[in-house]
Design an enzyme around this catalytic site. Structure first.
Site, PDB file in Angstrom:
ATOM      1  N   ASP A 158      34.408 114.444  75.731  1.00 47.71           N
ATOM      2  CA  ASP A 158      34.930 114.527  76.964  1.00 47.71           C
ATOM      3  C   ASP A 158      33.610 114.318  77.903  1.00 47.71           C
ATOM      4  O   ASP A 158      32.404 114.216  77.419  1.00 47.71           O
ATOM      5  CB  ASP A 158      35.491 116.034  77.569  1.00 47.71           C
ATOM      6  CG  ASP A 158      35.952 115.902  78.816  1.00 47.71           C
ATOM      7  OD1 ASP A 158      36.526 115.089  79.391  1.00 47.71           O
ATOM      8  OD2 ASP A 158      35.489 117.032  79.584  1.00 47.71           O
ATOM      9  N   SER A 159      33.959 113.984  79.230  1.00 47.14           N
ATOM     10  CA  SER A 159      32.703 113.856  80.153  1.00 47.14           C
ATOM     11  C   SER A 159      31.913 115.192  80.299  1.00 47.14           C
ATOM     12  O   SER A 159      31.077 114.935  80.765  1.00 47.14           O
ATOM     13  CB  SER A 159      33.336 113.167  81.355  1.00 47.14           C
ATOM     14  OG  SER A 159      33.993 114.113  81.817  1.00 47.14           O
ATOM     15  N   TYR A 189      33.820 110.408  84.744  1.00 45.56           N
ATOM     16  CA  TYR A 189      34.233 109.319  84.537  1.00 45.56           C
ATOM     17  C   TYR A 189      35.285 108.778  85.334  1.00 45.56           C
ATOM     18  O   TYR A 189      35.499 107.584  85.552  1.00 45.56           O
ATOM     19  CB  TYR A 189      34.880 109.497  82.907  1.00 45.56           C
ATOM     20  CG  TYR A 189      34.069 109.618  81.796  1.00 45.56           C
ATOM     21  CD1 TYR A 189      32.611 109.811  82.000  1.00 45.56           C
ATOM     22  CD2 TYR A 189      34.317 109.684  80.391  1.00 45.56           C
ATOM     23  CE1 TYR A 189      31.854 109.711  80.643  1.00 45.56           C
ATOM     24  CE2 TYR A 189      33.645 109.952  79.332  1.00 45.56           C
ATOM     25  CZ  TYR A 189      32.307 109.884  79.675  1.00 45.56           C
ATOM     26  OH  TYR A 189      31.284 110.057  78.529  1.00 45.56           O
ATOM     27  N   GLY A 190      35.889 109.728  86.062  1.00 46.20           N
ATOM     28  CA  GLY A 190      36.994 109.447  86.831  1.00 46.20           C
ATOM     29  C   GLY A 190      37.033 108.231  87.989  1.00 46.20           C
ATOM     30  O   GLY A 190      37.852 107.225  87.949  1.00 46.20           O
ATOM     31  N   CYS A 220      39.660 113.622  76.918  1.00 44.11           N
ATOM     32  CA  CYS A 220      39.592 113.065  78.105  1.00 44.11           C
ATOM     33  C   CYS A 220      40.681 112.320  78.544  1.00 44.11           C
ATOM     34  O   CYS A 220      40.653 111.261  77.667  1.00 44.11           O
ATOM     35  CB  CYS A 220      38.156 112.704  78.178  1.00 44.11           C
ATOM     36  SG  CYS A 220      37.831 112.032  79.950  1.00 44.11           S
ATOM     37  N   ASN A 221      41.594 112.386  79.354  1.00 43.89           N
ATOM     38  CA  ASN A 221      42.422 111.564  79.697  1.00 43.89           C
ATOM     39  C   ASN A 221      41.904 110.277  80.231  1.00 43.89           C
ATOM     40  O   ASN A 221      42.523 109.173  79.958  1.00 43.89           O
ATOM     41  CB  ASN A 221      43.314 112.210  80.854  1.00 43.89           C
ATOM     42  CG  ASN A 221      44.172 113.224  80.488  1.00 43.89           C
ATOM     43  OD1 ASN A 221      44.923 113.213  80.173  1.00 43.89           O
ATOM     44  ND2 ASN A 221      43.496 114.521  80.434  1.00 43.89           N
ATOM     45  N   GLU A 276      33.168 121.475  87.019  1.00 38.43           N
ATOM     46  CA  GLU A 276      31.704 121.635  86.483  1.00 38.43           C
ATOM     47  C   GLU A 276      30.606 122.064  87.242  1.00 38.43           C
ATOM     48  O   GLU A 276      29.523 122.633  86.688  1.00 38.43           O
ATOM     49  CB  GLU A 276      31.069 119.793  86.459  1.00 38.43           C
ATOM     50  CG  GLU A 276      32.037 118.961  85.734  1.00 38.43           C
ATOM     51  CD  GLU A 276      31.578 118.828  84.207  1.00 38.43           C
ATOM     52  OE1 GLU A 276      30.667 118.928  83.811  1.00 38.43           O
ATOM     53  OE2 GLU A 276      32.573 119.009  83.108  1.00 38.43           O
ATOM     54  N   CYS A 294      44.150 115.868  83.330  1.00 40.36           N
ATOM     55  CA  CYS A 294      43.112 115.794  83.306  1.00 40.36           C
ATOM     56  C   CYS A 294      42.350 117.020  82.410  1.00 40.36           C
ATOM     57  O   CYS A 294      42.810 118.201  82.826  1.00 40.36           O
ATOM     58  CB  CYS A 294      42.292 115.577  84.561  1.00 40.36           C
ATOM     59  SG  CYS A 294      40.510 115.888  84.495  1.00 40.36           S
ATOM     60  N   THR A 295      41.845 116.964  81.484  1.00 42.45           N
ATOM     61  CA  THR A 295      41.313 118.170  80.429  1.00 42.45           C
ATOM     62  C   THR A 295      40.701 119.165  81.424  1.00 42.45           C
ATOM     63  O   THR A 295      40.486 120.179  81.036  1.00 42.45           O
ATOM     64  CB  THR A 295      40.840 117.522  79.192  1.00 42.45           C
ATOM     65  OG1 THR A 295      39.739 116.818  79.685  1.00 42.45           O
ATOM     66  CG2 THR A 295      41.779 117.256  78.479  1.00 42.45           C
ATOM     67  N   HIS A 296      40.022 118.999  82.255  1.00 38.25           N
ATOM     68  CA  HIS A 296      39.315 120.000  83.164  1.00 38.25           C
ATOM     69  C   HIS A 296      40.381 120.553  84.009  1.00 38.25           C
ATOM     70  O   HIS A 296      39.978 121.855  84.665  1.00 38.25           O
ATOM     71  CB  HIS A 296      38.566 119.122  84.256  1.00 38.25           C
ATOM     72  CG  HIS A 296      37.145 118.775  83.890  1.00 38.25           C
ATOM     73  ND1 HIS A 296      37.006 117.639  82.910  1.00 38.25           N
ATOM     74  CD2 HIS A 296      35.991 119.167  84.129  1.00 38.25           C
ATOM     75  CE1 HIS A 296      35.728 117.234  82.688  1.00 38.25           C
ATOM     76  NE2 HIS A 296      34.839 118.141  83.284  1.00 38.25           N
TER      77      HIS A 296
END
Ligand code: DGL
Length: 284
Positions: free
Chosen positions: A15-16, A47-48, A79-80, A158, A190-192
């Site tokens: 993932d990012s 990354y978005g 990561c989407n 983050e 979004c995995t976050h």
């Protein structure tokens, strides 16, 4: 090719940053014997907002590193944004199975809706790519889809800020389209975002079901290791997910391209005790 429970090579995932840890948690819980190598590209997140071509290059570099250096048997694009940009090209290029998070999430979404009014939130890159709009249409489910990009959410996670007034105010603004559309089910694309679930739930209201792709992705990983179709009714899991006799404890390795001390501190709080040491990626 992955060869099921007897193949002792690790599962690779990336993932990012911290978001893919939501998927890692589900994979560790479902497949406790499987070794795991996780890369959080925190040195180059988010990354978005990046152009798709750039995200594709990053995804190919990391997936190639997992296969070439860590000899993983399967890669999860946790990561989407990277799934939207690179899943197809990674599947075409790599010699091991590659799974993304978009289709598993959409399967959960259309299964969970009651009234057929569904929403997807994600990064600017994911929503603009149209990947969710296509994946939902491909299911053929009679649903009305509303999508909303949520720039800024990833940065809050983050920084370990998941409940401040600031993130709440941002959520009220960014979630307005899905609130107005009166969705009954919202996919955290979004995995976050599962780390912001409380804030998102406060804004959406208690009747809206929040869905994440983590569990469904783990089921898909298990099915892939068994050579089954994850969507099949009889994808029961066989021996994968149970303790394999004679096999030592699973090793979980975590690598970051950013501040490894921060990754260990926040990551161990988000994921749990399995994340106790963090290594530096070669490109850190
Ligand atoms: N977890 C990533 C996703 O699912 C976050 C993307 C970002 O770094 O902006 O899209």
């Amino acid at each position: 090719m992955a060869s099921g429970p007897g193949d002792e090579r690790a599962i690779g995932m990336f993932d990012s940053g911290f978001g893919g840890l939501t998927v890692a948690r589900a994979v560790i819980d479902l497949l406790p014997d499987e070794h795991l190598v996780y890369v959080g590209d925190t040195g180059r997140y988010p990354y978005g907002p990046r152009p798709q071509g750039q995200v594709r290059d990053l995804a190919h570099q990391i997936a190639g590193f997992l296969v070439d250096t860590h000899d993983v048997k399967l890669v999860i694009v946790a990561c989407n944004t990277a799934s939207a940009a690179a899943l197809g090209s990674l599947q075409a290029e790599l010699a091991v199975p590659v799974l993304g998070v978009i289709e598993p999430g959409v399967r959960s979404l259309v299964a969970a809706t009651r009234a057929g009014r569904v929403g997807v939130i994600g990064t600017v890159g994911t929503i603009a790519s149209g990947a969710y709009q296509r994946a939902v249409a491909d299911t053929g489910a009679p649903v009305e889809l509303t999508c909303a990009a949520c720039p800024g959410f990833v940065e809050f996670v983050e920084r370990d800020d998941t409940g401040s007034d600031q993130v709440h105010v941002l959520a009220e603004r960014l979630l307005a389209p899905v609130v107005e559309a009166k969705v009954d089910t919202l996919l955290l694309g979004c995995t976050h975002y599962p780390y912001l679930a409380r804030t998102i739930a406060d804004v959406m209201g208690r009747d809206v079901v929040l869905v994440s792709s983590a569990d469904e992705t783990a089921f898909e990983v298990r099915a892939a290791l068994l050579g089954e179709d994850a969507g099949a009714d009889d994808a029961g899991g066989g021996g994968v997910g149970r303790r394999v006799p004679g096999r030592g404890p699973a090793r979980h390795r975590f690598l970051s391209s950013g501040d490894v001390d921060w990754f260990r501190r926040l990551g161990s709080r988000l994921l749990g005790p399995e994340l106790d040491t963090v290594e530096r990626t070669p490109w850190a």
